[in-house]
Enzyme design. Structure first.
Site, PDB file in Angstrom:
ATOM      1  N   ASP A 183      -0.761  33.363  23.346  1.00  0.00           N
ATOM      2  CA  ASP A 183       0.147  32.757  22.382  1.00  0.00           C
ATOM      3  C   ASP A 183       0.553  33.612  21.191  1.00  0.00           C
ATOM      4  O   ASP A 183       1.726  33.740  20.881  1.00  0.00           O
ATOM      5  CB  ASP A 183      -0.461  31.455  21.858  1.00  0.00           C
ATOM      6  CG  ASP A 183      -0.684  30.429  22.964  1.00  0.00           C
ATOM      7  OD1 ASP A 183      -0.567  30.784  24.148  1.00  0.00           O
ATOM      8  OD2 ASP A 183      -0.976  29.270  22.628  1.00  0.00           O
ATOM      9  N   GLU A 415     -13.930  28.868  23.566  1.00  0.00           N
ATOM     10  CA  GLU A 415     -12.600  29.221  24.064  1.00  0.00           C
ATOM     11  C   GLU A 415     -12.427  30.739  24.148  1.00  0.00           C
ATOM     12  O   GLU A 415     -11.874  31.261  25.112  1.00  0.00           O
ATOM     13  CB  GLU A 415     -11.561  28.607  23.119  1.00  0.00           C
ATOM     14  CG  GLU A 415     -10.129  28.746  23.571  1.00  0.00           C
ATOM     15  CD  GLU A 415      -9.151  28.055  22.619  1.00  0.00           C
ATOM     16  OE1 GLU A 415      -7.942  28.085  22.896  1.00  0.00           O
ATOM     17  OE2 GLU A 415      -9.610  27.492  21.586  1.00  0.00           O
TER      18      GLU A 415
END
Length: 446
Positions: A183, A415
């Site tokens: 991202d 994550e």
């Protein structure tokens, strides 16, 4: 009778403990609608490539969940074969931007059953089906399931080649950084410099769950929303997006996953039989894609594959973990693979680091804590592990695997992780993260 060495016994119990913990993470994140959220709070919906990796882990211990995971994702497919990157199965106020911002209903071909985004993510579903078949104990049952789903994945590939290959070179574009899956990579910094979006007023939800220093900035989000607004104004029409979006990039990770999935579909359709027309078309796409990939995305000076900016019509010359993903799709020649692996080990492989950082640690843009600007991601390590094995770099592959296991064992199912060894509390982002758990299960069974 010989007694197993203590270290083997310890390894066995460590493996069983970690697999049990990973299964618990996945079960806790599984939803009644037949899909798994990436983690609670931060990501409350179904994400496209997350679901693919999640299904690989689920296939080891609960085949029905793995099958539901992919079937539920494919059920949200648009009429033109497009598969969105988020499916909003449920209402939640813990994530921004939600369904009311993305407005998939603006597209005349969007799903009438599900709200979703109008962007996609790396097309992993083809090779995920092949992995599920490899893992399944009941091959006949999984074979029947694959037959029921595979044409939807083929239609997704058809969508890409018919709508996203603007130069007819076998390489498909992404129009938003979220489509890359990486991202806030530093790759995009120079593109943001060419844009001057409005200052949007909105309430961030991610920074209420995670330290803001680990997330993209408010100004970065302005850029993200501006691109979405352009797509919405044009009803998510790909031709208009290709004409008007300030962000138009050929991404090596995205295209490598498409090429890998092409080959998986060829393999599976061959197994099924009576699909000569689809196999022939996939082979045509595959030949063109690999040729275009090696011609356009290889940077000889860097010794790596790079992104390509279609707006500026020039490469974006930085090395990222995405640069090495073509190994998984068997794209480089052996000679080029040797160069690529040397680049990886020279830049990313120091003994003081875990493999593999998401961005070049030698760059002044590197940040070991901030999302895709440097941290280690388990899904990328899984891709690299399998890619390195393709070219028989077994020792380096083993290091990638062991580094991944060590990070999770030390810090938890996060994550992403700091690549610098010796860092205290090196796990960041969402905790009890589904694809970290799922791919750990595959690592430990591989």
């Amino acid at each position: 009778m010989s007694v197993p060495p203590v270290c083997l016994i310890q390894h066995f119990f460590m493996k069983e403990r970690l697999i049990s913990q990973a299964i618990n993470v996945l079960d806790e994140n599984f939803q009644p609608g037949g899909f798994t959220i990436p983690c609670k709070g931060l990501y409350p919906f179904q994400w496209k490539w997350d679901s693919g990796f999640i299904a690989i882990g689920q296939a080891y211990y609960d085949v029905s969940k793995a099958k539901q995971e992919i079937a539920t994702l494919l059920d949200a497919q648009w009429d033109n074969g497009f598969i969105p990157h988020i499916v909003f199965h449920n209402e939640s106020d813990t994530y921004f931007p939600g369904a009311d911002v993305h407005r998939s209903d603006l597209s005349p071909v969007s799903s009438k059953k599900y709200k979703s985004t109008g962007m996609t993510q790396p097309p992993v579903t083809g090779f995920v089906l092949e992995e599920m078949y490899r893992i399944a104990k009941d091959k006949e049952d999984m074979f029947g399931y694959i037959k029921s789903q595979i044409d939807k994945v083929y239609d997704n590939h058809k969508y890409f080649y018919e709508n996203r290959d603007v130069n007819d070179e076998g390489l498909v574009f992404i129009y938003h950084n979220w489509e890359s899956g990486t991202d806030n990579s530093p790759i995009w910094d120079d593109i943001w410099e060419t844009m001057n979006p409005p200052e949007y007023t909105f309430e961030r939800r991610d920074t209420t769950h995670v330290d803001a220093s680990q997330r993209p900035s408010k100004r970065e989000y302005d850029h993200y929303l501006y691109i979405i607004e352009i797509a919405k104004e044009n009803n998510y029409n790909d031709a208009k997006i290709a004409e008007l979006s300030p962000f138009l990039v050929i991404d090596p990770l995205f295209n490598a996953m498409l090429i890998k999935s092409n080959q998986a579909l060829i393999n599976l359709y061959t197994l099924i039989g009576d699909n000569d027309d689809k196999i022939a078309q996939l082979v045509k796409w595959q030949v063109k894609s690999i040729k275009g990939f090696n011609k356009k995305l290889w940077d000889k000076e860097l010794g790596a594959y790079v992104h390509y900016d279609l707006r500026k019509n020039k490469p974006i010359s930085f090395v990222t973990s995405s640069s090495f993903s073509p190994l998984y799709a068997n794209i480089p020649s052996k000679e080029r693979a040797d160069i690529l692996v040397n680049t990886m080990m020279t830049k990313f492989g120091g003994e003081d680091k875990y493999l593999c950082a998401s961005f070049d640690p030698e760059s002044d843009r590197f940040d070991p804590k901030k999302y895709w600007r440097g941290p280690v991601w388990i899904n990328m390590n899984w891709i690299l592990f399998n890619g390195l094995k393709n070219y028989e770099y077994n020792n380096i592959a083993e290091r990638v695997k062991e580094d991944s296991i060590e990070l999770i064992e030390k810090y938890g199912f996060y994550e992403y992780f700091n690549c610098k060894k010796g860092t205290e509390n090196a796990g960041y982002g969402g905790d009890n993260f589904s694809w970290s758990a799922a791919l750990l299960i595959d690592f430990l069974n591989n």
